[in-house]
Every structure is written in structure tokens, then in C-alpha cells.
Scaffold this motif. Structure first.
Motif, PDB file in Angstrom:
ATOM      1  N   THR A   1      -4.629  -2.628   5.641  1.00 25.85           N
ATOM      2  CA  THR A   1      -4.965  -1.423   5.410  1.00 25.85           C
ATOM      3  C   THR A   1      -4.004  -0.490   5.840  1.00 25.85           C
ATOM      4  OG1 THR A   1      -7.425  -2.039   5.007  1.00 25.85           O
ATOM      5  CG2 THR A   1      -6.874   0.329   5.500  1.00 25.85           C
TER       6      THR A   1
ATOM      7  N   ASP B   1      -5.059   3.030   1.684  1.00 22.48           N
ATOM      8  CA  ASP B   1      -5.111   2.130   0.836  1.00 22.48           C
ATOM      9  C   ASP B   1      -5.043   0.662   1.472  1.00 22.48           C
ATOM     10  OD1 ASP B   1      -2.751   3.079  -1.744  1.00 22.48           O
ATOM     11  OD2 ASP B   1      -4.780   3.430  -1.713  1.00 22.48           O
TER      12      ASP B   1
ATOM     13  N   ALA C   1       0.844  -1.209   0.044  1.00 20.58           N
ATOM     14  CA  ALA C   1      -0.073   0.006  -0.021  1.00 20.58           C
ATOM     15  C   ALA C   1       0.987   1.364  -0.050  1.00 20.58           C
ATOM     16  CB  ALA C   1      -0.965   0.004   1.188  1.00 20.58           C
TER      17      ALA C   1
END
Lengths: 112, 113
Positions: free
Chosen positions: A65, A55, A50
Motif C-alpha cells: 500500500t 493505492d 501503485a
């Protein structure tokens, strides 16, 4: 300096259990975040990544996450399999930096 | 993603000797990285190798102990010199991906007796 802290292992679960491996980081600016997996006797494979806040990276049923407010990037999987047994590394790359900074790794064992 | 190979995959060496590890990439890359993974530990960057210039070493690693060559854009070598048992580790090379990630070779597992 930049650093990554992972939950201590080893972690042992039964097949089909829910998995969470915690990862928090310290870095200036906005780093990119990664999870790598190392299967027994093999090199590192990129599992997911990410690059900005909120994201969600996902791959092979794993998700993580990018949470800037808690500086965390926890790895989750809803139903683990024996084949997921491996060592998992959380890592960051600070903006503009060349190197990856790794956490200490978490050894995961899944029993049938 | 790049395909990276390393040779040898493993070796057992006597203390005081040197071992050269090769890393080959299937595409041209600007930078190549060398990491060490000591037994049961995480990965630590040894140095960054750019083609045509001297490698840049991280704190705690010196060129005399870990000389690196980078003769072209697809190949690099790392030598572990005057080895001691503390050098027993997995040595991995890596290259940059398109979005900040790095891709790793399979590693060279070194045991020093």
C-alpha cells in the motif's frame, strides 16, 4: 535526490509464514512505486505497482500500500511458499522522470 | 506488457576486449533503457536511448565506454568497451509500460577475466 531504502537481507522464513519487506522512499512530488522480483538466474519481473497515495497494488498473493504520510511501500504476503524465494526490489519513478530508482534488494529464502 | 529479448544471455570475455549486447522488443517503443546490475547489487541506469538521437548518459557513465545504438523503434545495442573485471555485471534493457512501470529483458550476464 530520489532514493529508496529497503530492509536489509537476507530474510529466511519457513513455508506458510507471514512476510513483510519494508521499503521507504524519498522523492519530490508524487512518485509511482513498484516492487520487482528477480528469481535465480532470471531478469526482473514487475510484481506490483501503485501510482498514487493509498493505492494498493497486489499480485500473486503479495500486497503493498502506497503510504504517503510515512513515505512507505511495504511488501506483504500472508503465507509464503518455497517458490517465492527470490530477490525483491522496491523502486520508484518520480513524476516526469524517465528512470527507475531501485532499492538495494532483499534476498528472501523460504525453507520447506 | 512488451516481450523483450537480449543476446547474448551470457558471455565470458577477456580484459581489453569489447562486447556488444543486443536488445529486441516485440513492439515499437520511443525510449529504451540500459541498466547495470553489479554482483549482489541493485540496478543502476546507464543511459536512455531514443531512436534518431544520441543516447543520454547518467552521471558516471560515458559514451566512449558504453556506446549505444538505436537504429529503429524495436532494437538497441549496448557495447561495453575495453573491458576490465570491474565490468562484470548483468546488463539489462527495459522499456516503458503504460502506467510508468518498466519491463525488463532477461539480462546479459557478463564475466570479464
Amino acid at each position: 535526490g530520489d532514493s529508496v531504502t529497503q530492509m536489509e537481507g537476507p530474510v529466511t522464513l519457513s513455508e506458510e509464514a507471514f512476510l513483510t519487506i519494508n521499503c521507504t522512499y524519498t522523492a519530490t512530488g508524487y512518485p509511482s512505486l513498484f516492487w520487482y522480483v528477480q528469481y535465480p538466474g532470471e531478469g526482473l519481473q514487475l510484481l506490483l505497482k501503485a501510482t498514487k497515495a493509498d493505492d494498493k497494488g497486489s499480485n500473486k498473493g503479495f500486497e503493498a500500500t502506497y503510504r504517503k504520510e510515512t513515505t512507505s511501500f511495504h511488501l506483504e504476503k500472508g503465507s509464503v511458499q518455497v517458490s517465492d524465494s527470490a530477490v525483491y526490489f522496491c523502486a520508484l519513478r518520480a513524476w516526469g522522470a524517465q528512470k527507475l530508482v531501485f532499492g538495494q534488494g532483499t534476498r528472501l529464502t523460504i525453507n520447506p | 506488457s512488451a516481450v523483450i529479448s537480449q543476446k547474448p544471455s551470457r558471455d565470458i570475455c577477456q580484459r581489453g576486449t569489447s562486447l556488444t549486447i543486443q536488445c529486441q522488443v516485440d513492439s515499437q517503443v520511443t525510449m529504451m533503457f540500459w541498466y547495470r546490475q553489479q554482483p549482489g547489487q541493485s540496478l543502476t541506469l546507464i543511459a536512455t536511448a531514443n531512436q534518431g538521437s544520441e543516447a543520454t548518459y547518467e552521471s558516471g557513465f560515458v559514451i566512449d565506454k558504453f556506446p549505444i545504438s538505436r537504429p529503429n523503434l524495436t532494437f538497441s545495442t549496448l557495447t561495453v568497451s575495453n573491458m576490465s573485471p570491474e565490468d562484470s555485471s548483468i546488463y539489462l534493457c527495459s522499456v516503458d509500460g503504460a502506467r510508468g512501470e518498466q519491463y525488463f529483458g532477461p539480462g546479459t550476464r557478463l564475466t570479464v577475466t
